[in-house]
Write a protein that holds these residues in place. Structure first.
Motif, PDB file in Angstrom:
ATOM      1  N   LEU A  92     -35.185   9.781 -55.817  1.00  0.00           N
ATOM      2  CA  LEU A  92     -36.021   8.634 -55.481  1.00  0.00           C
ATOM      3  C   LEU A  92     -35.172   7.518 -54.900  1.00  0.00           C
ATOM      4  O   LEU A  92     -34.059   7.259 -55.365  1.00  0.00           O
ATOM      5  CB  LEU A  92     -36.748   8.124 -56.734  1.00  0.00           C
ATOM      6  CG  LEU A  92     -37.678   6.936 -56.549  1.00  0.00           C
ATOM      7  CD1 LEU A  92     -38.928   7.338 -55.779  1.00  0.00           C
ATOM      8  CD2 LEU A  92     -38.074   6.342 -57.887  1.00  0.00           C
ATOM      9  N   THR A  93     -35.672   6.874 -53.873  1.00  0.00           N
ATOM     10  CA  THR A  93     -34.999   5.718 -53.295  1.00  0.00           C
ATOM     11  C   THR A  93     -35.300   4.498 -54.156  1.00  0.00           C
ATOM     12  O   THR A  93     -36.442   4.044 -54.220  1.00  0.00           O
ATOM     13  CB  THR A  93     -35.470   5.471 -51.854  1.00  0.00           C
ATOM     14  OG1 THR A  93     -35.231   6.641 -51.070  1.00  0.00           O
ATOM     15  CG2 THR A  93     -34.726   4.304 -51.241  1.00  0.00           C
ATOM     16  N   VAL A  94     -34.283   3.963 -54.838  1.00  0.00           N
ATOM     17  CA  VAL A  94     -34.480   2.816 -55.724  1.00  0.00           C
ATOM     18  C   VAL A  94     -34.136   1.499 -55.040  1.00  0.00           C
ATOM     19  O   VAL A  94     -34.440   0.427 -55.556  1.00  0.00           O
ATOM     20  CB  VAL A  94     -33.648   2.968 -57.008  1.00  0.00           C
ATOM     21  CG1 VAL A  94     -34.149   4.142 -57.832  1.00  0.00           C
ATOM     22  CG2 VAL A  94     -32.162   3.135 -56.696  1.00  0.00           C
ATOM     23  N   PHE A  95     -33.478   1.571 -53.891  1.00  0.00           N
ATOM     24  CA  PHE A  95     -33.179   0.352 -53.140  1.00  0.00           C
ATOM     25  C   PHE A  95     -33.004   0.718 -51.677  1.00  0.00           C
ATOM     26  O   PHE A  95     -32.369   1.726 -51.346  1.00  0.00           O
ATOM     27  CB  PHE A  95     -31.904  -0.323 -53.646  1.00  0.00           C
ATOM     28  CG  PHE A  95     -31.322  -1.308 -52.670  1.00  0.00           C
ATOM     29  CD1 PHE A  95     -31.928  -2.539 -52.478  1.00  0.00           C
ATOM     30  CD2 PHE A  95     -30.199  -0.985 -51.921  1.00  0.00           C
ATOM     31  CE1 PHE A  95     -31.408  -3.434 -51.560  1.00  0.00           C
ATOM     32  CE2 PHE A  95     -29.675  -1.870 -51.007  1.00  0.00           C
ATOM     33  CZ  PHE A  95     -30.288  -3.107 -50.832  1.00  0.00           C
ATOM     34  N   SER A  96     -33.577  -0.091 -50.799  1.00  0.00           N
ATOM     35  CA  SER A  96     -33.341   0.083 -49.369  1.00  0.00           C
ATOM     36  C   SER A  96     -33.516  -1.256 -48.671  1.00  0.00           C
ATOM     37  O   SER A  96     -34.357  -2.068 -49.054  1.00  0.00           O
ATOM     38  CB  SER A  96     -34.312   1.117 -48.774  1.00  0.00           C
ATOM     39  OG  SER A  96     -35.649   0.682 -48.897  1.00  0.00           O
ATOM     40  N   THR A  97     -32.692  -1.491 -47.672  1.00  0.00           N
ATOM     41  CA  THR A  97     -32.817  -2.708 -46.876  1.00  0.00           C
ATOM     42  C   THR A  97     -33.894  -2.505 -45.812  1.00  0.00           C
ATOM     43  O   THR A  97     -34.288  -1.376 -45.512  1.00  0.00           O
ATOM     44  CB  THR A  97     -31.487  -3.043 -46.196  1.00  0.00           C
ATOM     45  OG1 THR A  97     -31.129  -1.969 -45.299  1.00  0.00           O
ATOM     46  CG2 THR A  97     -30.382  -3.205 -47.232  1.00  0.00           C
ATOM     47  N   ASP A 125     -28.442  -7.610 -58.031  1.00  0.00           N
ATOM     48  CA  ASP A 125     -29.028  -6.782 -59.085  1.00  0.00           C
ATOM     49  C   ASP A 125     -29.170  -5.314 -58.674  1.00  0.00           C
ATOM     50  O   ASP A 125     -29.821  -4.537 -59.376  1.00  0.00           O
ATOM     51  CB  ASP A 125     -30.389  -7.339 -59.497  1.00  0.00           C
ATOM     52  CG  ASP A 125     -31.368  -7.423 -58.330  1.00  0.00           C
ATOM     53  OD1 ASP A 125     -30.933  -7.223 -57.172  1.00  0.00           O
ATOM     54  OD2 ASP A 125     -32.558  -7.698 -58.572  1.00  0.00           O
ATOM     55  N   ALA A 126     -28.582  -4.930 -57.563  1.00  0.00           N
ATOM     56  CA  ALA A 126     -28.653  -3.528 -57.137  1.00  0.00           C
ATOM     57  C   ALA A 126     -27.784  -2.669 -58.056  1.00  0.00           C
ATOM     58  O   ALA A 126     -26.759  -3.136 -58.567  1.00  0.00           O
ATOM     59  CB  ALA A 126     -28.184  -3.394 -55.692  1.00  0.00           C
ATOM     60  N   PRO A 127     -28.170  -1.417 -58.305  1.00  0.00           N
ATOM     61  CA  PRO A 127     -27.343  -0.548 -59.152  1.00  0.00           C
ATOM     62  C   PRO A 127     -26.043  -0.188 -58.436  1.00  0.00           C
ATOM     63  O   PRO A 127     -25.989  -0.152 -57.208  1.00  0.00           O
ATOM     64  CB  PRO A 127     -28.225   0.681 -59.365  1.00  0.00           C
ATOM     65  CG  PRO A 127     -29.136   0.704 -58.174  1.00  0.00           C
ATOM     66  CD  PRO A 127     -29.397  -0.732 -57.833  1.00  0.00           C
ATOM     67  N   PRO A 128     -24.973   0.091 -59.177  1.00  0.00           N
ATOM     68  CA  PRO A 128     -23.717   0.496 -58.544  1.00  0.00           C
ATOM     69  C   PRO A 128     -23.735   1.989 -58.224  1.00  0.00           C
ATOM     70  O   PRO A 128     -24.595   2.738 -58.692  1.00  0.00           O
ATOM     71  CB  PRO A 128     -22.670   0.183 -59.621  1.00  0.00           C
ATOM     72  CG  PRO A 128     -23.414   0.407 -60.900  1.00  0.00           C
ATOM     73  CD  PRO A 128     -24.836  -0.034 -60.645  1.00  0.00           C
ATOM     74  N   SER A 129     -22.775   2.413 -57.442  1.00  0.00           N
ATOM     75  CA  SER A 129     -22.587   3.847 -57.212  1.00  0.00           C
ATOM     76  C   SER A 129     -22.117   4.485 -58.517  1.00  0.00           C
ATOM     77  O   SER A 129     -21.231   3.960 -59.186  1.00  0.00           O
ATOM     78  CB  SER A 129     -21.549   4.083 -56.116  1.00  0.00           C
ATOM     79  OG  SER A 129     -21.960   3.492 -54.904  1.00  0.00           O
ATOM     80  N   TYR A 130     -22.726   5.620 -58.843  1.00  0.00           N
ATOM     81  CA  TYR A 130     -22.363   6.280 -60.105  1.00  0.00           C
ATOM     82  C   TYR A 130     -22.773   7.742 -60.041  1.00  0.00           C
ATOM     83  O   TYR A 130     -23.868   8.063 -59.587  1.00  0.00           O
ATOM     84  CB  TYR A 130     -23.065   5.594 -61.281  1.00  0.00           C
ATOM     85  CG  TYR A 130     -22.818   6.256 -62.607  1.00  0.00           C
ATOM     86  CD1 TYR A 130     -21.533   6.334 -63.147  1.00  0.00           C
ATOM     87  CD2 TYR A 130     -23.867   6.821 -63.331  1.00  0.00           C
ATOM     88  CE1 TYR A 130     -21.301   6.955 -64.360  1.00  0.00           C
ATOM     89  CE2 TYR A 130     -23.636   7.440 -64.554  1.00  0.00           C
ATOM     90  CZ  TYR A 130     -22.353   7.499 -65.058  1.00  0.00           C
ATOM     91  OH  TYR A 130     -22.130   8.114 -66.261  1.00  0.00           O
ATOM     92  N   ARG A 131     -21.876   8.615 -60.510  1.00  0.00           N
ATOM     93  CA  ARG A 131     -22.156  10.043 -60.544  1.00  0.00           C
ATOM     94  C   ARG A 131     -21.972  10.520 -61.980  1.00  0.00           C
ATOM     95  O   ARG A 131     -20.886  10.954 -62.372  1.00  0.00           O
ATOM     96  CB  ARG A 131     -21.239  10.808 -59.584  1.00  0.00           C
ATOM     97  CG  ARG A 131     -21.406  10.402 -58.124  1.00  0.00           C
ATOM     98  CD  ARG A 131     -20.552  11.262 -57.208  1.00  0.00           C
ATOM     99  NE  ARG A 131     -20.999  12.639 -57.207  1.00  0.00           N
ATOM    100  CZ  ARG A 131     -21.958  13.119 -56.428  1.00  0.00           C
ATOM    101  NH1 ARG A 131     -22.594  12.305 -55.588  1.00  0.00           N
ATOM    102  NH2 ARG A 131     -22.308  14.398 -56.491  1.00  0.00           N
ATOM    103  N   GLY A 132     -23.040  10.414 -62.773  1.00  0.00           N
ATOM    104  CA  GLY A 132     -23.004  10.838 -64.159  1.00  0.00           C
ATOM    105  C   GLY A 132     -23.723  12.156 -64.362  1.00  0.00           C
ATOM    106  O   GLY A 132     -24.188  12.798 -63.418  1.00  0.00           O
ATOM    107  N   GLN A 133     -23.830  12.555 -65.622  1.00  0.00           N
ATOM    108  CA  GLN A 133     -24.536  13.785 -65.949  1.00  0.00           C
ATOM    109  C   GLN A 133     -26.034  13.555 -66.098  1.00  0.00           C
ATOM    110  O   GLN A 133     -26.827  14.456 -65.861  1.00  0.00           O
ATOM    111  CB  GLN A 133     -23.979  14.372 -67.242  1.00  0.00           C
ATOM    112  CG  GLN A 133     -22.515  14.772 -67.158  1.00  0.00           C
ATOM    113  CD  GLN A 133     -22.011  15.415 -68.425  1.00  0.00           C
ATOM    114  OE1 GLN A 133     -22.734  16.153 -69.093  1.00  0.00           O
ATOM    115  NE2 GLN A 133     -20.773  15.134 -68.792  1.00  0.00           N
ATOM    116  N   THR A 308     -25.613  -1.685 -66.579  1.00  0.00           N
ATOM    117  CA  THR A 308     -26.890  -1.320 -67.197  1.00  0.00           C
ATOM    118  C   THR A 308     -27.996  -1.420 -66.150  1.00  0.00           C
ATOM    119  O   THR A 308     -28.058  -2.396 -65.397  1.00  0.00           O
ATOM    120  CB  THR A 308     -27.237  -2.246 -68.377  1.00  0.00           C
ATOM    121  OG1 THR A 308     -26.208  -2.155 -69.365  1.00  0.00           O
ATOM    122  CG2 THR A 308     -28.562  -1.845 -69.021  1.00  0.00           C
ATOM    123  N   THR A 309     -28.833  -0.382 -66.061  1.00  0.00           N
ATOM    124  CA  THR A 309     -30.043  -0.411 -65.235  1.00  0.00           C
ATOM    125  C   THR A 309     -31.233  -0.045 -66.117  1.00  0.00           C
ATOM    126  O   THR A 309     -31.106   0.075 -67.332  1.00  0.00           O
ATOM    127  CB  THR A 309     -29.937   0.583 -64.066  1.00  0.00           C
ATOM    128  OG1 THR A 309     -29.899   1.927 -64.581  1.00  0.00           O
ATOM    129  CG2 THR A 309     -28.685   0.333 -63.230  1.00  0.00           C
TER     130      THR A 309
END
Length: 381
Positions: A92-97, A125-133, A308-309
């Motif tokens: 899902l796209t959570v942010f776009s300009t 307030d945009a989320p950061p880049s993150y590659r979690g499980q 935190t998001t």
């Protein structure tokens, strides 16, 4: 004929939330091998119908997180999708300009190049880049273009976004004064400028927080007594720093044979009893008979600082494991003149977790440590 589309990231591929992404986008009409001077200009002009650019952040979640958190309804995106998403992507796209039109009806002669500058701010307030499980956040700059009577082509360039602490202008005076007192010589003529850039204030605050030495001491004990006294020289760190601490065993009443310390991040899906642990740097040492020792844990540049998001909470810890002697008859004698190591020793293991604060650092420092291509090209034939 070939149209070459090139994106050059003028400030590198790493950015902070609240910072502006800057790049130059070039469209070039490449000369073909069979191009001859005898061809008329009218036959060799290339018409490009339009060109557009947009930044978006895509979110990918594990099936359980998506189901239990109802991602579609709770994490409503700024836009339902990107206007340049010709082929649908998973997640899902959570942010776009908002898409920016670079041109319409562009005519390019052989060998001609048109360059456009693009600048867009990433919200605080945009989320950061993150590659979690459990959750992944991925940022891309997408350039879309279309030659007349040809399909739409997309050039997608990945970028990395780091979280940054927020600083309000009302806090500017306090931050500036603290920084001046601790990191620079006293200057009675130095005043806080009301038009100070909030991003610069946040970076200065970050420097102030992570540069401050404030040793904290912890007495580590189990049910049988004291194991060690641990000193952490400061509680807050930046990416790329070393975590330095010392262990004092002279106060111990329980003998420690070996220890292991790991830098660990804790990924917690909000609203779920679901937690994933990721271990990075690790320090291991056999410390039987030691009075003192120290540990140094490097913080990798590729990890994501705490954030935190609506979906996830990421925290950082130091995870200790101590292997201690479970029987007093095997503990070290203070004057071991004729002491011999026993063939078998009853042991027990205890764990201890200490939270730490991990922040971002300047994007240029991260970009130098993690090499990446800042120029990306797409050929349209």
């Amino acid at each position: 004929m070939t149209i070459e589309v090139t994106i050059k990231l003028t400030k590198g591929h790493v950015f902070l939330t609240g910072e502006s992404v800057e790049c130059s986008i070039s469209f070039s009409h490449q000369l073909s091998a069979n191009h001859t001077i005898s061809q008329s200009n009218s036959n060799t002009v290339e018409n490009v119908a339009w060109g557009s650019v947009q930044i978006y952040c895509h979110c990918f979640t594990s099936p359980k997180v998506n189901k239990d958190n109802k991602l579609q309804s709770n994490d409503t995106p700024m836009f339902a999708g990107t206007s340049l998403a010709i082929t649908p992507e998973s997640g899902l796209t959570v942010f776009s300009t908002k898409p920016k039109i670079l041109f319409c009806d562009l005519k390019l002669y052989p060998g001609q190049t048109k360059t456009y500058n693009y600048k867009e701010k990433i919200p605080n307030d945009a989320p950061p880049s993150y590659r979690g499980q459990l959750v992944k956040y991925c940022y891309k700059i997408t350039v879309g273009t279309q030659r007349v009577n040809h399909p739409v082509k997309l050039l997608k360039v990945p970028i990395r976004v780091l979280p940054l602490i927020e600083v309000s202008m009302s806090d500017a005076g306090e931050i500036y004064n603290e920084t001046t007192e601790e990191l620079t010589p006293t200057n009675p003529f130095l005043e806080v400028r009301q038009n100070e850039n909030p991003l610069n204030l946040a970076l200065q605050t970050l420097q102030n927080i992570t540069a401050r030495r404030n040793p904290n001491f912890y007495m580590i004990s189990n049910k049988r007594g004291k194991v060690a006294r641990f000193c952490l020289f400061k509680p807050a760190y930046k990416l790329g720093e070393d975590i330095v601490g010392s262990l004092d065993f002279t106060v111990a009443t329980v003998e420690c044979m070996q220890l292991s310390v790991a830098l660990q991040c804790q990924e917690e899906a909000l609203g779920l009893q679901e937690t994933k642990l990721h271990t990075f740097s690790r320090h291991h040492e056999v410390c039987f008979g030691f009075q003192h020792t120290q540990l140094v844990l490097p913080i990798p540049l590729h990890v994501t600082p705490a954030f935190t998001t609506k979906l996830v909470n990421l925290k950082w810890n130091l995870h200790f494991e101590f292997v201690t002697i479970a029987s007093k008859k095997h503990e070290t004698i203070k004057s071991p003149d004729n002491w011999q190591a026993p063939s078998e020793v009853a042991i027990e293991t205890m764990v201890w977790t200490l939270p730490i604060r991990l922040y971002s650092t300047t994007p240029a420092y991260v970009a130098q440590g993690i090499q990446s291509n800042d120029i990306h090209t797409l050929f349209i034939r």
